[in-house]
Design an enzyme around this catalytic site. Structure first.
Site, PDB file in Angstrom:
ATOM      1  N   SER A 267      32.750  66.363   4.047  1.00 31.61           N
ATOM      2  CA  SER A 267      32.040  67.547   4.513  1.00 31.61           C
ATOM      3  C   SER A 267      30.958  67.154   5.503  1.00 31.61           C
ATOM      4  CB  SER A 267      31.396  68.286   3.341  1.00 31.61           C
ATOM      5  OG  SER A 267      30.242  67.600   2.880  1.00 31.61           O
ATOM      6  N   ASP A 268      30.673  68.043   6.450  1.00 29.90           N
ATOM      7  CA  ASP A 268      29.430  67.877   7.185  1.00 29.90           C
ATOM      8  C   ASP A 268      28.301  68.136   6.188  1.00 29.90           C
ATOM      9  OD1 ASP A 268      27.606  67.447   9.198  1.00 29.90           O
ATOM     10  OD2 ASP A 268      28.566  68.815  10.615  1.00 29.90           O
ATOM     11  N   TRP A 269      27.125  67.598   6.484  1.00 27.63           N
ATOM     12  CA  TRP A 269      26.030  67.605   5.523  1.00 27.63           C
ATOM     13  C   TRP A 269      25.554  69.043   5.278  1.00 27.63           C
ATOM     14  CZ3 TRP A 269      28.309  63.450   6.080  1.00 27.63           C
ATOM     15  CH2 TRP A 269      27.904  62.243   5.529  1.00 27.63           C
ATOM     16  N   GLY A 271      27.846  71.388   4.322  1.00 23.13           N
ATOM     17  CA  GLY A 271      28.958  72.229   4.744  1.00 23.13           C
ATOM     18  C   GLY A 271      29.839  72.732   3.617  1.00 23.13           C
TER      19      GLY A 271
END
Length: 735
Positions: A267-269, A271
């Protein structure tokens, strides 16, 4: 830290053993590290408890996830890229950890790499940055970025590879391969449709399937299927009502299904937004959801991530299946075995001479000579040069978001030019006097007491006395310029630079404009200055790369990876009736007509076209010759064109092949980039460039059939120096 292993774990991970596998009570134990990775993964999975399985699916700190200490499976450590290895931060904060050994080489931004149109340089880039990550003990490099340049206002465009999916595909594959040669995973981002920043958490993108498959997915697909990427980062935005971090169509159907991706989705941080959707269709590794350690009032906030205790409780209650859990854990273990547990990785290198040389070379070969009237460039060495502009001295490696770096050194454009000429400097304008990001400071004092009129008067006065004026301006890493988290507000240069450039050009006809940016800008002064360079953000060796081109040590060979519009309304994302930035449901109404495809379709003349880039020499193209005039779908045609250096100095030319489908059941672009080749030529030397055309270069995505198709009929090959500079043509028929 010393760690005692169980007997089983010691057998699982033992070194130097060569026995065949033997079966014991709790399952097969592979004593040989050379056993197939998949068998080792299954063996490890069979020994893990339910709690250990869940623990490897989420962060334990800002940039790491837990391994399985009981089994000797190490932690997984990520680092921000994609232009250099981010300095160490505190365990659960963005601020610096205070290390003195975490400076790095900043490589040029990915717009510059794409502008080189050189896959060999992309491989060198990946190898070099991968070595730096390896030396710093990192397992996953959070990059490269390949989101399509849809609008010139996109704040993060400088981290991506331009507007054309084919060009981005050819550059991302060797980058990924180069990084992973070091046993460090590339994490290709941001999958998918992350094309603006201001409302990146809430924008909900819809577009037709042709645009999805033909424009926005090809670079990701190439990274997975050709580059062999070991990890992918999901983007923040929504697609058709669902966040990408748990989007069934993008992650399950396309990425894991159609493309066969077997790596981990990270995941993006911040997300990830829910447990159920993420468990069923989402990411494998969750990072950054609650990162201050206090948000949930728990002693360990990481245990409250969506893929932590909530998932564990659902497993225990029977809501979620162990089979689904094992599928995620298997992908994470595969990533760990490929990286943290990889054998014979070596040690890498940090701040090496070779890496600085690579950064300098990539920077110089990515610089694009946009204009060079009457051969003003290259400049005479030893001449009197007035350098004007804040960007000539401002450090550009600090700031801009997650790509911000702490460098060992950064050569400014002023310093690089001063090595080749007698230099006088004038500030000219005041932009961003700050120089700090997440605890990293540039150490520069750019404060200024003079007003704009005084600064302009000084620069103009000095310009009249100089042999040449080099204005170094453009954008910077401030909010609403080239920066993560916010988009630009308009196409214009900030800080009154347009008026200053016009005044300098009036004072000295030998004025060169060197633009530092990752985006196109408007140029109301374009007809007033004789020479313009697009210089990008060039990293640690910026000044040397710029000076190498200005003074002719390097003959410029960069080509634009995206179109420069004359006005913002010319851009397909800003046509009449469309809004920007977009916060909620948003439709990409232009469909497949992105970048030059739009300008061709509408008959709009751009300021500078995709593929444009001049040289200090000239190149002549001969007639294109086909080895046959028709082909079947399973066959191939070869087209050859001789290219001659007709100037007096060695140079490199990127020969570009575009294909036009003259009759189609669905609308198609006027032409599409389908191949290119960069050739180096001595004066008077001729080389023949040959392209091979197969059916895959002729296909379009048919949404009704849900498949790629090539329809019989006539096609035209257009070969040239830019998308608007076609030199020779040839036609053939697909039977």
């Amino acid at each position: 830290m010393a760690m005692a292993l169980s007997a089983a774990a010691a057998l699982l991970l033992c070194a130097g053993c060569s026995q065949r596998p033997r079966r014991v009570a709790d399952g097969p134990v592979y004593l040989d590290r050379q056993a197939p990775t998949e068998e080792r993964i299954e063996d490890a999975l069979s020994r893990m408890t339910l709690e250990e399985k869940v623990a490897v699916l989420h962060a334990q700190s800002k940039f790491s996830s837990a391994g399985v200490p009981r089994l000797g499976i190490p932690e997984l450590w990520c680092t921000d890229g994609p232009h250099g290895i981010r300095p160490e931060v505190l365990w659960d904060e963005w601020e610096q950890a205070g290390w003195t050994s975490d400076s790095c080489v900043a490589f040029p931004a990915l717009t510059c790499l794409a502008a080189s149109w050189d896959p060999d340089l992309a491989l060198l880039y990946g190898q070099s940055i991968g070595e730096e990550a390896l030396y710093r003990g990192k397992d996953v490099l959070l990059g490269p970025g390949v989101n399509i340049y849809r609008t010139p206002l996109g704040g993060r465009n400088f981290e991506y590879m331009g507007e054309d999916p084919y060009l981005a595909s050819r550059i991302v594959v060797p980058y990924v391969q180069g990084v992973q040669q070091n046993g460090v995973a590339a994490c290709v981002k941001h999958f998918a449709l992350n094309n603006e920043e201001t409302h990146r958490h809430t924008i909900d993108v819809d577009l037709d399937d042709r645009a999805l498959y033909e424009i926005y997915l090809p670079a990701f697909k190439a990274a997975v299927q050709e580059g062999g990427a070991w990890s992918i980062m999901s983007s923040y935005n929504l697609y058709r009502g669902t966040h990408v971090g748990n989007n069934e169509r993008l992650l399950d159907d396309i990425l894991r299904g159609e493309w066969g991706f077997d790596g981990a989705v990270i995941s993006d941080w911040g997300g990830v937004h829910e447990t159920e959707g993420t468990v069923l269709h989402g990411v494998d590794l969750e990072f950054g959801t609650w990162t201050d350690g206090l948000t949930m009032g728990a002693t360990n906030a990481y245990d409250n991530y969506y893929l932590a205790n909530p998932y564990l409780e659902g497993l225990r209650s029977g809501k979620y299946t162990v089979e689904g859990l094992d599928a995620k854990v298997r992908r994470v273990l595969r990533l760990i075995f490929r990286t943290a547990m990889r054998e014979n990785k070596g040690f890498g290198a940090l701040n090496s001479e070779a890496h600085y040389a690579a950064a300098r070379r990539i920077g110089a070969e990515g610089i694009v000579l946009l204009k060079n009237e009457n051969g003003l460039l290259p400049l005479r060495k030893g001449s009197r040069v007035l350098v004007v502009g804040e960007n000539a001295v401002k450090m550009m490696t600090v700031g801009g978001g997650s790509s911000s770096l702490k460098v060992q050194h950064e050569i400014s454009p002023l310093a690089g030019i001063a090595e080749q000429a007698q230099v006088t400097y004038a500030r000219g304008y005041v932009g961003d006097v700050g120089g700090e990001y997440n605890g990293v400071s540039s150490g520069q004092d750019l404060s200024e007491s003079r007003n704009p009129a005084q600064l302009t008067a000084e620069a103009v006065s000095l310009a009249r006395e100089a042999d040449y004026v080099v204005f170094v301006g453009g954008l910077n890493k401030s909010d609403h310029q080239d920066c993560e988290g916010a988009d630009r507000l308009d196409l214009a240069l900030p800080y009154g630079q347009d008026a200053l450039i016009s005044a300098l050009a009036a004072a000295n006809p030998r004025t060169v404009v060197a633009l530092v940016s990752g985006n196109a800008v408007s140029m109301p002064w374009v007809d007033k200055v004789p020479a313009i360079l697009q210089c990008w953000f060039l990293g640690s060796e910026a000044g040397h790369s710029i000076a190498d081109v200005l003074f002719g040590d390097v003959n410029p060979s960069g080509k634009l990876p995206f179109t420069f519009p004359r006005a913002l309304c010319d851009s397909p994302a800003h046509q009449a009736g469309m809004t920007f930035p977009n916060e909620g449901p948003t439709t990409y109404e232009e469909g497949i007509f992105v970048g030059y495809r739009w300008y061709d379709k509408q008959g709009i003349e751009p300021l500078f076209a995709l593929g444009h880039g001049l040289s200090y020499t000239s190149f002549e193209y001969g007639p294109a010759r086909l080895d046959r005039t028709s082909m079947t779908e399973g066959g191939r045609i070869r087209v050859s064109v001789p290219v001659t250096n007709t100037g007096s100095v060695p140079g490199k030319e990127t020969v570009q092949l575009y294909i036009a489908d003259r009759e189609s059941s669905l609308p198609r672009p006027v032409k599409e980039l389908k191949d290119f080749a960069k050739v180096s030529l001595e004066p008077a030397q001729t080389k023949t460039v040959t392209f091979e055309i197969s059916a895959d270069k002729l296909r379009f995505y048919d949404p009704a059939a849900g498949a790629w198709t090539a329809e019989p009929g006539e096609f035209e090959l257009l070969i040239g120096s830019a998308s608007d500079d076609i030199r020779t043509r040839a036609a053939f028929t697909l039977k």
